[in-house]
Design a protein around this motif. Structure first.
Motif, PDB file in Angstrom:
ATOM      1  N   ILE A   8       0.805  -1.218   0.000  1.00 15.41           N
ATOM      2  CA  ILE A   8       0.000   0.000   0.000  1.00 15.41           C
ATOM      3  C   ILE A   8       0.839   1.269   0.000  1.00 15.41           C
ATOM      4  CG2 ILE A   8      -1.931  -1.145   1.127  1.00 15.41           C
ATOM      5  CD1 ILE A   8      -1.134   0.377   3.696  1.00 15.41           C
ATOM      6  N   GLU A   9       2.162   1.165  -0.051  1.00 17.30           N
ATOM      7  CA  GLU A   9       2.993   2.363  -0.137  1.00 17.30           C
ATOM      8  C   GLU A   9       3.045   2.794  -1.604  1.00 17.30           C
ATOM      9  OE1 GLU A   9       6.742   1.621   1.674  1.00 17.30           O
ATOM     10  OE2 GLU A   9       5.892   1.301   3.673  1.00 17.30           O
ATOM     11  N   ARG A  10       2.114   3.666  -1.968  1.00 14.08           N
ATOM     12  CA  ARG A  10       1.963   4.132  -3.347  1.00 14.08           C
ATOM     13  C   ARG A  10       1.967   2.966  -4.327  1.00 14.08           C
ATOM     14  NH1 ARG A  10       2.505   9.327  -4.713  1.00 14.08           N
ATOM     15  NH2 ARG A  10       1.146   8.646  -6.385  1.00 14.08           N
ATOM     16  N   PRO A  11       0.918   2.146  -4.286  1.00 14.58           N
ATOM     17  CA  PRO A  11       0.858   1.010  -5.218  1.00 14.58           C
ATOM     18  C   PRO A  11       0.674   1.496  -6.635  1.00 14.58           C
ATOM     19  CG  PRO A  11      -1.241   1.288  -4.114  1.00 14.58           C
ATOM     20  CD  PRO A  11      -0.284   2.250  -3.468  1.00 14.58           C
ATOM     21  N   GLY A  12       0.863   0.591  -7.576  1.00 13.96           N
ATOM     22  CA  GLY A  12       0.644   0.897  -8.976  1.00 13.96           C
ATOM     23  C   GLY A  12       1.895   0.690  -9.799  1.00 13.96           C
ATOM     24  N   GLU A  13       1.679   0.561 -11.081  1.00 10.45           N
ATOM     25  CA  GLU A  13       2.781   0.317 -12.015  1.00 10.45           C
ATOM     26  C   GLU A  13       3.599   1.586 -12.202  1.00 10.45           C
ATOM     27  OE1 GLU A  13       3.386  -1.561 -16.504  1.00 10.45           O
ATOM     28  OE2 GLU A  13       1.410  -1.542 -15.551  1.00 10.45           O
ATOM     29  N   ARG A  14       4.884   1.457 -12.144  1.00 13.14           N
ATOM     30  CA  ARG A  14       5.786   2.603 -12.297  1.00 13.14           C
ATOM     31  C   ARG A  14       6.212   2.766 -13.753  1.00 13.14           C
ATOM     32  NH1 ARG A  14       5.559   0.848  -7.393  1.00 13.14           N
ATOM     33  NH2 ARG A  14       6.191   2.124  -5.602  1.00 13.14           N
ATOM     34  N   GLY A  15       6.478   4.001 -14.128  1.00  9.07           N
ATOM     35  CA  GLY A  15       6.993   4.272 -15.457  1.00  9.07           C
ATOM     36  C   GLY A  15       5.991   4.171 -16.577  1.00  9.07           C
ATOM     37  N   VAL A  16       4.700   4.315 -16.264  1.00  9.28           N
ATOM     38  CA  VAL A  16       3.663   4.271 -17.297  1.00  9.28           C
ATOM     39  C   VAL A  16       2.873   5.572 -17.249  1.00  9.28           C
ATOM     40  CG1 VAL A  16       3.464   1.767 -17.209  1.00  9.28           C
ATOM     41  CG2 VAL A  16       1.976   3.176 -15.766  1.00  9.28           C
ATOM     42  N   VAL A  17       2.200   5.873 -18.351  1.00  5.38           N
ATOM     43  CA  VAL A  17       1.325   7.040 -18.393  1.00  5.38           C
ATOM     44  C   VAL A  17       0.120   6.747 -17.490  1.00  5.38           C
ATOM     45  CG1 VAL A  17      -0.141   8.487 -19.842  1.00  5.38           C
ATOM     46  CG2 VAL A  17       2.051   7.634 -20.715  1.00  5.38           C
ATOM     47  N   PRO A  18      -0.177   7.607 -16.528  1.00  4.33           N
ATOM     48  CA  PRO A  18      -1.302   7.338 -15.624  1.00  4.33           C
ATOM     49  C   PRO A  18      -2.629   7.241 -16.378  1.00  4.33           C
ATOM     50  CG  PRO A  18       0.099   9.063 -14.727  1.00  4.33           C
ATOM     51  CD  PRO A  18       0.559   8.819 -16.142  1.00  4.33           C
ATOM     52  N   LEU A  41       0.209   5.299  -8.040  1.00  5.23           N
ATOM     53  CA  LEU A  41       1.181   5.963  -8.901  1.00  5.23           C
ATOM     54  C   LEU A  41       0.721   6.035 -10.349  1.00  5.23           C
ATOM     55  CD1 LEU A  41       4.441   4.231  -7.616  1.00  5.23           C
ATOM     56  CD2 LEU A  41       3.974   6.686  -7.464  1.00  5.23           C
ATOM     57  N   ASP A  42      -0.102   5.098 -10.776  1.00  5.51           N
ATOM     58  CA  ASP A  42      -0.396   4.939 -12.204  1.00  5.51           C
ATOM     59  C   ASP A  42      -1.806   5.376 -12.569  1.00  5.51           C
ATOM     60  OD1 ASP A  42      -1.679   2.894 -10.878  1.00  5.51           O
ATOM     61  OD2 ASP A  42      -0.862   1.274 -12.099  1.00  5.51           O
ATOM     62  N   THR A  43      -2.455   6.158 -11.702  1.00  9.05           N
ATOM     63  CA  THR A  43      -3.788   6.676 -12.005  1.00  9.05           C
ATOM     64  C   THR A  43      -3.885   8.144 -11.624  1.00  9.05           C
ATOM     65  OG1 THR A  43      -4.589   5.903  -9.841  1.00  9.05           O
ATOM     66  CG2 THR A  43      -4.981   4.459 -11.729  1.00  9.05           C
ATOM     67  N   GLU A  44      -4.776   8.838 -12.321  1.00  9.55           N
ATOM     68  CA  GLU A  44      -5.043  10.245 -12.028  1.00  9.55           C
ATOM     69  C   GLU A  44      -6.553  10.419 -11.897  1.00  9.55           C
ATOM     70  OE1 GLU A  44      -4.686  14.683 -14.108  1.00  9.55           O
ATOM     71  OE2 GLU A  44      -3.945  12.901 -15.155  1.00  9.55           O
ATOM     72  N   LEU A  45      -6.992  10.972 -10.789  1.00  9.82           N
ATOM     73  CA  LEU A  45      -8.413  11.251 -10.593  1.00  9.82           C
ATOM     74  C   LEU A  45      -8.751  12.553 -11.317  1.00  9.82           C
ATOM     75  CD1 LEU A  45     -11.094  10.472  -9.179  1.00  9.82           C
ATOM     76  CD2 LEU A  45     -10.349  11.883  -7.248  1.00  9.82           C
ATOM     77  N   VAL A  46      -9.524  12.442 -12.402  1.00 17.22           N
ATOM     78  CA  VAL A  46      -9.763  13.610 -13.255  1.00 17.22           C
ATOM     79  C   VAL A  46     -11.124  14.258 -13.008  1.00 17.22           C
ATOM     80  CG1 VAL A  46      -8.194  12.781 -15.043  1.00 17.22           C
ATOM     81  CG2 VAL A  46     -10.634  12.178 -15.161  1.00 17.22           C
ATOM     82  N   GLY A  47     -11.948  13.656 -12.145  1.00 23.40           N
ATOM     83  CA  GLY A  47     -13.229  14.282 -11.879  1.00 23.40           C
ATOM     84  C   GLY A  47     -14.104  13.427 -10.991  1.00 23.40           C
ATOM     85  N   ILE A  48     -15.011  14.098 -10.284  1.00 23.35           N
ATOM     86  CA  ILE A  48     -16.040  13.437  -9.490  1.00 23.35           C
ATOM     87  C   ILE A  48     -17.383  14.002  -9.926  1.00 23.35           C
ATOM     88  CG2 ILE A  48     -17.027  13.175  -7.172  1.00 23.35           C
ATOM     89  CD1 ILE A  48     -14.169  13.248  -6.082  1.00 23.35           C
ATOM     90  N   VAL A  49     -18.324  13.100 -10.215  1.00 25.01           N
ATOM     91  CA  VAL A  49     -19.657  13.500 -10.656  1.00 25.01           C
ATOM     92  C   VAL A  49     -20.641  13.232  -9.529  1.00 25.01           C
ATOM     93  CG1 VAL A  49     -21.472  13.196 -12.381  1.00 25.01           C
ATOM     94  CG2 VAL A  49     -19.069  12.888 -13.032  1.00 25.01           C
ATOM     95  N   GLY A  50     -21.423  14.237  -9.173  1.00 21.26           N
ATOM     96  CA  GLY A  50     -22.445  14.089  -8.143  1.00 21.26           C
ATOM     97  C   GLY A  50     -23.698  14.846  -8.509  1.00 21.26           C
ATOM     98  N   ARG A  51     -24.725  14.677  -7.695  1.00 17.82           N
ATOM     99  CA  ARG A  51     -26.003  15.335  -7.977  1.00 17.82           C
ATOM    100  C   ARG A  51     -26.089  16.707  -7.322  1.00 17.82           C
ATOM    101  NH1 ARG A  51     -29.635  10.449  -5.929  1.00 17.82           N
ATOM    102  NH2 ARG A  51     -27.946  10.517  -4.392  1.00 17.82           N
ATOM    103  N   ASP A  52     -25.510  16.850  -6.140  1.00 19.23           N
ATOM    104  CA  ASP A  52     -25.554  18.109  -5.412  1.00 19.23           C
ATOM    105  C   ASP A  52     -24.268  18.885  -5.681  1.00 19.23           C
ATOM    106  OD1 ASP A  52     -24.669  19.558  -2.645  1.00 19.23           O
ATOM    107  OD2 ASP A  52     -26.850  19.670  -2.932  1.00 19.23           O
ATOM    108  N   ALA A  53     -24.410  20.086  -6.263  1.00 11.11           N
ATOM    109  CA  ALA A  53     -23.226  20.844  -6.702  1.00 11.11           C
ATOM    110  C   ALA A  53     -22.297  21.169  -5.541  1.00 11.11           C
ATOM    111  CB  ALA A  53     -23.667  22.130  -7.408  1.00 11.11           C
ATOM    112  N   GLY A  54     -22.839  21.634  -4.421  1.00 13.04           N
ATOM    113  CA  GLY A  54     -22.000  22.006  -3.302  1.00 13.04           C
ATOM    114  C   GLY A  54     -21.243  20.827  -2.726  1.00 13.04           C
TER     115      GLY A  54
END
Length: 342
Positions: A8-18, A41-54
């Motif tokens: 769990i110490e920053r899991p994910g594939e290294r050296g790849v485009v997230p 390491l190998d993912t980027e959270l690009v957005g969260i979609v919800g119903r309530d704007a606030g």
């Protein structure tokens, strides 16, 4: 027995485009989806979609990403490589269908839906699109080890299996919320470990608040083994062994306690148990939430390789079919066949 499956110490594939990942859902478990993505390491959270704007903006800001109240707006702006869907249990269908029609690879929370016709519509709309469901119990360390023991022949031929899972009520519009929303894990787990369920016979009670809050199910497996399931919203997750699986074979027995709590293995005639429990520093293996981290790790490996999902959405449809067979058994008082098509 092997060590824990995920560092769990920053899991994910290294050296790849997230991989660009968006989360649909700003609720409690949606926060776990966002956490898992941001910790890799190998993912980027690009957005969260919800119903309530606030609420959505606040959740997005807490994870350093952008908030949206429109699925189409998020897709147009972000072009994600994968979308995870974590919405209230009976509101899965329309957003999932829209995303599948957009051709977006998906990982959705269970239950898939409550209606078999809707499940079929989703699978038809998916076609060859990557479409996974989060049956994360499969990735708990005791479950991984129990399955390895079965495959190694340590239990011999399975003769009977039991599943028990009960806690406080998670009430919803459906009178069968417990069966479909919670015990879907039991259907999936028992077939994962024991093979196809060939028939079911059921009893249910609605004595506490009107819904069928506790169910007891007798199972026949295609292998010839038998089993039982007891699922309840009239219990407490504070009780020890709120969740328990017992697998009894001709050569031995395996018992899983509280999904991530422990696994005991014992051979016929041997009064000595071998027990696995997470060690002092093994917080990852003792955490139920981290079973989702492990599943997502497998999902991303498959997605990058162009392979099918490790747990396809069709598994959600299968669990739903079994649940509906249980409902029919209770209504008719008869055993209902459930053997899957060849």
């Amino acid at each position: 027995m092997a060590s824990s499956a995920l560092n769990i110490e920053r899991p994910g594939e290294r050296g790849v485009v997230p991989l660009r990942i968006a989360v649909v859902g700003a609720g409690g478990w949606g926060a776990q989806h966002a956490r898992v993505v941001t910790e890799r390491l190998d993912t980027e959270l690009v957005g969260i979609v919800g119903r309530d704007a606030g609420r959505t903006e606040a959740r997005a800001a807490s994870f350093g990403t952008r908030g949206y109240t429109s699925l189409d707006g998020m897709l147009e702006a972000e072009h994600p490589d994968l979308v995870t869907v974590c919405l209230p249990n009976e509101e899965h269908f329309a957003p999932t269908l829209a995303l599948l029609r957009a051709g977006v690879p998906l990982l959705v929370e269970k239950p898939l839906v409550f209606d078999l016709g809707e499940a079929d519509a989703l699978l038809e709309a998916a076609g060859d699109t990557f479409f996974a469901i989060n049956f994360n119990h499969r990735y708990a360390e005791p479950v991984l080890r129990a399955r390895a023991a079965i495959e190694a022949g340590e239990l011999g031929e399975l003769v009977f299996a039991t599943w028990r899972f009960g806690g406080e009520a998670n009430r919803g519009p459906s009178p069968h919320a417990n069966l479909i929303e919670t015990q879907c894990h039991g259907f999936d787990m028992l077939e994962h470990l024991c093979g196809p369920i060939a028939s079911v016979a059921a009893q249910m009670t609605s004595m506490t608040y009107g819904a069928f809050s506790t169910v007891a199910i007798a199972l026949e497996f295609a292998s010839g083994a038998v089993g039982t399931m007891l699922g309840s919203y009239d219990s407490s997750y504070a009780y020890p062994d709120a969740q328990l699986v017992e697998l009894n074979g001709t050569a031995g027995r395996a018992v899983i306690r509280d999904t991530v709590g422990s696994l005991s293995l014992q051979s016929v005639g041997d009064e000595t148990e071998r027990v696995w429990r997470p060690g002092y520093f093994d917080d990852e293996a003792r955490s139920f939430e981290r079973t989702f981290d492990r599943h997502l790790d497998a999902v991303l490996t498959s997605l990058r390789a162009g392979s099918p999902p490790p747990v396809p959405a069709s598994a959600g449809r299968r669990a739903l079919k079994l649940a509906h067979a249980v409902i029919r058994s209770h209504e008719t008082g008869a055993r209902v066949p459930t053997r899957p098509a060849a």
